[in-house]
Motif scaffolding. Structure first.
Motif, PDB file in Angstrom:
ATOM      1  N   ASN A   1       0.805  -1.231   0.000  1.00 33.20           N
ATOM      2  CA  ASN A   1       0.000   0.000   0.000  1.00 33.20           C
ATOM      3  C   ASN A   1       0.831   1.271   0.000  1.00 33.20           C
ATOM      4  N   ALA A   2       1.976   1.218   0.728  1.00 33.28           N
ATOM      5  CA  ALA A   2       2.842   2.409   0.792  1.00 33.28           C
ATOM      6  C   ALA A   2       3.449   2.675  -0.594  1.00 33.28           C
ATOM      7  N   VAL A   3       3.787   1.594  -1.295  1.00 38.08           N
ATOM      8  CA  VAL A   3       4.367   1.746  -2.646  1.00 38.08           C
ATOM      9  C   VAL A   3       3.297   2.285  -3.594  1.00 38.08           C
ATOM     10  N   LYS A   4       2.093   1.761  -3.444  1.00 35.66           N
ATOM     11  CA  LYS A   4       0.979   2.243  -4.279  1.00 35.66           C
ATOM     12  C   LYS A   4       0.790   3.759  -4.093  1.00 35.66           C
ATOM     13  N   SER A   5       0.772   4.219  -2.831  1.00 37.76           N
ATOM     14  CA  SER A   5       0.589   5.658  -2.578  1.00 37.76           C
ATOM     15  C   SER A   5       1.740   6.445  -3.181  1.00 37.76           C
ATOM     16  N   GLU A   6       2.940   5.917  -3.034  1.00 38.41           N
ATOM     17  CA  GLU A   6       4.104   6.622  -3.592  1.00 38.41           C
ATOM     18  C   GLU A   6       3.951   6.778  -5.119  1.00 38.41           C
ATOM     19  N   TYR A   7       3.548   5.704  -5.779  1.00 42.68           N
ATOM     20  CA  TYR A   7       3.377   5.751  -7.244  1.00 42.68           C
ATOM     21  C   TYR A   7       2.276   6.739  -7.636  1.00 42.68           C
ATOM     22  N   LEU A   8       1.147   6.671  -6.913  1.00 46.03           N
ATOM     23  CA  LEU A   8       0.015   7.509  -7.323  1.00 46.03           C
ATOM     24  C   LEU A   8       0.204   8.978  -6.933  1.00 46.03           C
ATOM     25  N   ASN A   9       1.128   9.223  -5.979  1.00 52.69           N
ATOM     26  CA  ASN A   9       1.433  10.616  -5.651  1.00 52.69           C
ATOM     27  C   ASN A   9       2.540  11.174  -6.533  1.00 52.69           C
ATOM     28  N   GLY A  10       3.140  10.291  -7.329  1.00 57.57           N
ATOM     29  CA  GLY A  10       4.178  10.743  -8.256  1.00 57.57           C
ATOM     30  C   GLY A  10       3.553  11.204  -9.558  1.00 57.57           C
ATOM     31  N   GLN A  11       4.369  11.277 -10.587  1.00 56.63           N
ATOM     32  CA  GLN A  11       3.854  11.770 -11.867  1.00 56.63           C
ATOM     33  C   GLN A  11       2.920  10.751 -12.524  1.00 56.63           C
ATOM     34  N   ILE A  12       1.756  11.207 -12.932  1.00 55.02           N
ATOM     35  CA  ILE A  12       0.808  10.344 -13.653  1.00 55.02           C
ATOM     36  C   ILE A  12       0.657  10.895 -15.065  1.00 55.02           C
ATOM     37  N   SER A  13       0.918  10.070 -16.051  1.00 50.99           N
ATOM     38  CA  SER A  13       0.797  10.526 -17.441  1.00 50.99           C
ATOM     39  C   SER A  13      -0.653  10.396 -17.903  1.00 50.99           C
ATOM     40  N   PRO A  14      -1.031  11.115 -18.956  1.00 52.47           N
ATOM     41  CA  PRO A  14      -2.405  10.939 -19.458  1.00 52.47           C
ATOM     42  C   PRO A  14      -2.590   9.501 -19.953  1.00 52.47           C
ATOM     43  N   PRO A  15      -3.783   8.946 -19.807  1.00 55.84           N
ATOM     44  CA  PRO A  15      -4.005   7.527 -20.141  1.00 55.84           C
ATOM     45  C   PRO A  15      -4.143   7.289 -21.643  1.00 55.84           C
ATOM     46  N   ILE A  16      -3.132   7.731 -22.378  1.00 53.33           N
ATOM     47  CA  ILE A  16      -3.195   7.660 -23.840  1.00 53.33           C
ATOM     48  C   ILE A  16      -1.842   7.199 -24.363  1.00 53.33           C
ATOM     49  N   GLY A  17      -1.880   6.443 -25.477  1.00 52.92           N
ATOM     50  CA  GLY A  17      -0.645   6.020 -26.135  1.00 52.92           C
ATOM     51  C   GLY A  17      -0.544   6.715 -27.470  1.00 52.92           C
ATOM     52  N   SER A  18      -0.890   5.976 -28.542  1.00 53.20           N
ATOM     53  CA  SER A  18      -0.797   6.580 -29.876  1.00 53.20           C
ATOM     54  C   SER A  18      -2.168   6.977 -30.423  1.00 53.20           C
ATOM     55  N   GLN A  19      -3.194   6.937 -29.576  1.00 53.05           N
ATOM     56  CA  GLN A  19      -4.554   7.211 -30.075  1.00 53.05           C
ATOM     57  C   GLN A  19      -4.762   8.687 -30.436  1.00 53.05           C
ATOM     58  N   GLU A  20      -5.715   8.921 -31.327  1.00 55.27           N
ATOM     59  CA  GLU A  20      -6.188  10.282 -31.597  1.00 55.27           C
ATOM     60  C   GLU A  20      -7.255  10.618 -30.559  1.00 55.27           C
ATOM     61  N   VAL A  21      -7.424  11.920 -30.324  1.00 56.84           N
ATOM     62  CA  VAL A  21      -8.527  12.364 -29.457  1.00 56.84           C
ATOM     63  C   VAL A  21      -9.508  13.137 -30.346  1.00 56.84           C
ATOM     64  N   TRP A  22     -10.751  12.728 -30.302  1.00 57.68           N
ATOM     65  CA  TRP A  22     -11.825  13.425 -31.012  1.00 57.68           C
ATOM     66  C   TRP A  22     -12.781  14.017 -29.978  1.00 57.68           C
ATOM     67  N   ALA A  23     -13.656  14.891 -30.437  1.00 56.39           N
ATOM     68  CA  ALA A  23     -14.596  15.504 -29.491  1.00 56.39           C
ATOM     69  C   ALA A  23     -15.955  15.680 -30.157  1.00 56.39           C
ATOM     70  N   ALA A  24     -16.973  15.582 -29.340  1.00 50.07           N
ATOM     71  CA  ALA A  24     -18.345  15.856 -29.788  1.00 50.07           C
ATOM     72  C   ALA A  24     -18.717  17.232 -29.264  1.00 50.07           C
ATOM     73  N   GLY A  25     -19.620  17.914 -29.961  1.00 48.57           N
ATOM     74  CA  GLY A  25     -20.010  19.247 -29.504  1.00 48.57           C
ATOM     75  C   GLY A  25     -21.513  19.395 -29.462  1.00 48.57           C
ATOM     76  N   VAL A  26     -21.947  20.345 -28.631  1.00 53.42           N
ATOM     77  CA  VAL A  26     -23.349  20.726 -28.531  1.00 53.42           C
ATOM     78  C   VAL A  26     -24.222  19.503 -28.205  1.00 53.42           C
ATOM     79  N   THR A  27     -23.774  18.739 -27.251  1.00 54.07           N
ATOM     80  CA  THR A  27     -24.509  17.541 -26.831  1.00 54.07           C
ATOM     81  C   THR A  27     -25.354  17.816 -25.580  1.00 54.07           C
ATOM     82  N   TYR A  28     -25.159  18.979 -24.978  1.00 56.95           N
ATOM     83  CA  TYR A  28     -25.967  19.394 -23.822  1.00 56.95           C
ATOM     84  C   TYR A  28     -26.587  20.757 -24.156  1.00 56.95           C
ATOM     85  N   LEU A  29     -27.782  20.994 -23.641  1.00 53.25           N
ATOM     86  CA  LEU A  29     -28.472  22.271 -23.855  1.00 53.25           C
ATOM     87  C   LEU A  29     -27.600  23.453 -23.438  1.00 53.25           C
ATOM     88  N   LYS A  30     -26.889  23.275 -22.347  1.00 55.02           N
ATOM     89  CA  LYS A  30     -26.034  24.338 -21.806  1.00 55.02           C
ATOM     90  C   LYS A  30     -24.995  24.780 -22.850  1.00 55.02           C
TER      91      LYS A  30
END
Ligand code: DO4
Ligand code: MG
Length: 285
Positions: free
Chosen positions: A50-79
Motif C-alpha cells: 500500500n505504501a508503494v501504491k501511494s508513492e506511485y500515485l502521488n508521483g507523476q501520472i501521465s495521461p491515459p493515452i498512447g498513440s490514439q487520436e482524441v476526437w470531441a463531440a459538440g453541442v450535446t448538452y443544452l447548456k
C-alpha cells in the motif's frame, strides 16, 4: 477497475489493491474484453504494498493515452448549445448550433494527437491571441479498434470562446493548439456502461479561492454514448482505438475568462478528479 500510466509502467487499481502490469499501453487497452482481462490479473497477481501504491500515485501520472487520436463531440448538452448561440450572436453563426443540437448527425471534430494532451497535475495552455477562454469538462470514452466502448476518463476540452465566437469556421484554431486537451487521471474500465446518474463537477480556483463551481449529471446529454461512438467509427479506422470527448455540460458565465495560474478541477463520479493549472505556452509568450 482503474488503469494509471505511471513512471514505473501501468498500475491497475481494483478494490483498493494495486498491481503492476507488465504490458504495452496500446495493446493492453485495445484488448477485447479488457474488463475481464484486468479482472483475471487482479485474481492471479500479488498486489503491491500500500505504501508503494501511494508513492506511485502521488508521483507523476501521465495521461491515459498512447498513440490514439482524441476526437470531441459538440453541442450535446443544452447548456453548450445556449452558450455557443450567445457567443456567436454577432457573427451570425448562432443558428448552426441550434440546428446541430436537433440534427440526427452529431458534431464531431478532431481534437488532439497524444503529444498535445496534458495529464493530471500538468499545465494546459490558453492562446495568447485569445481574450476569452474556458475549460470544458467532458466525460471521455475510450473506444477500442472494433468500435466498442471499453473505458472512461475525464477530459478537459480547453476552448477559446472569442475565436470560436468570431467565426464558426475558426473552430479548429479555438480548439486545437499545444496542450489544449487534458485527460486523466486514470482510465476507468467497467464491465457495465458508466451510470448516467454520475455527476460531473468543475471548480476553477484563482489564488486558492473558487471563482467558478458547478455540477450536473451525464444523464442530461441529448445523445447516447453509443450513438456518438457509432458516428465516429462510420468511416474512420482507429487501429489502436480512440478517445472521444462527449461534449461539455458546464459553461462558466460570459463574464468569466481563465487567467494563467488558475486551477481547473474536474471530477466525475467513479473516475476521480483531473487537476490542471492554466498557463501560457512559454514557447509562444
Ligand atoms: O461547436 C463547438 C464546440 C462544442 C464543444 O466543444 C462542446 O459542446 O463541448
Ligand atoms: Mg467541448
Amino acid at each position: 477497475m482503474k488503469l494509471y500510466k505511471i513512471a514505473k509502467g501501468i498500475l491497475l487499481e481494483h478494490h483498493n489493491a494495486a498491481y503492476i502490469i507488465d504490458d504495452e499501453w496500446d495493446s493492453l487497452i485495445n484488448r477485447d474484453d479488457l474488463a475481464g482481462y484486468l479482472q483475471a490479473i487482479s485474481t492471479d497477481t500479488t498486489p503491491i504494498d500500500n505504501a508503494v501504491k501511494s508513492e506511485y500515485l502521488n508521483g507523476q501520472i501521465s495521461p491515459p493515452i498512447g498513440s490514439q487520436e482524441v476526437w470531441a463531440a459538440g453541442v450535446t448538452y443544452l447548456k453548450s448549445r445556449d452558450a455557443r448561440m450567445e457567443e456567436s450572436e454577432t457573427s451570425g453563426g448562432a443558428s448552426l448550433y441550434d440546428r446541430v443540437y436537433d440534427a440526427p448527425r452529431p458534431e464531431l471534430f478532431f481534437k488532439a494527437t497524444a503529444q498535445r494532451v496534458a495529464g493530471h497535475g500538468a499545465e494546459v495552455y490558453i492562446r495568447k491571441d485569445s481574450e476569452w477562454d474556458v475549460p470544458e469538462p467532458e466525460l471521455t470514452l475510450f473506444i477500442n479498434s472494433k468500435g466498442s466502448i471499453q473505458g472512461y476518463t475525464i477530459g478537459n476540452d480547453m476552448s477559446s470562446r472569442s475565436i470560436e465566437g468570431e467565426n464558426a469556421l475558426y473552430l479548429p484554431q479555438a480548439k486545437i493548439y499545444e496542450k489544449s486537451a487534458a485527460l486523466g487521471p486514470c482510465l476507468l474500465v467497467t464491465p457495465e456502461p458508466i451510470a448516467l446518474e454520475s455527476a460531473i463537477r468543475m471548480t476553477i480556483k484563482r489564488d486558492g479561492v473558487a471563482v467558478y463551481e458547478d455540477a450536473t449529471t451525464i444523464s442530461r446529454m441529448k445523445r447516447s454514448l453509443t450513438e456518438l461512438a457509432g458516428y465516429l467509427y462510420r468511416e474512420c479506422d482507429f487501429p489502436a482505438g480512440c478517445f472521444l470527448m462527449t461534449g461539455t455540460c458546464l459553461v462558466p458565465p460570459p463574464t468569466f475568462t481563465l487567467q494563467p495560474g488558475d486551477v481547473a478541477e474536474i471530477s466525475i463520479d467513479g473516475i476521480g478528479t483531473l487537476v490542471n493549472t492554466i498557463a501560457l505556452n512559454p514557447k509562444h509568450k
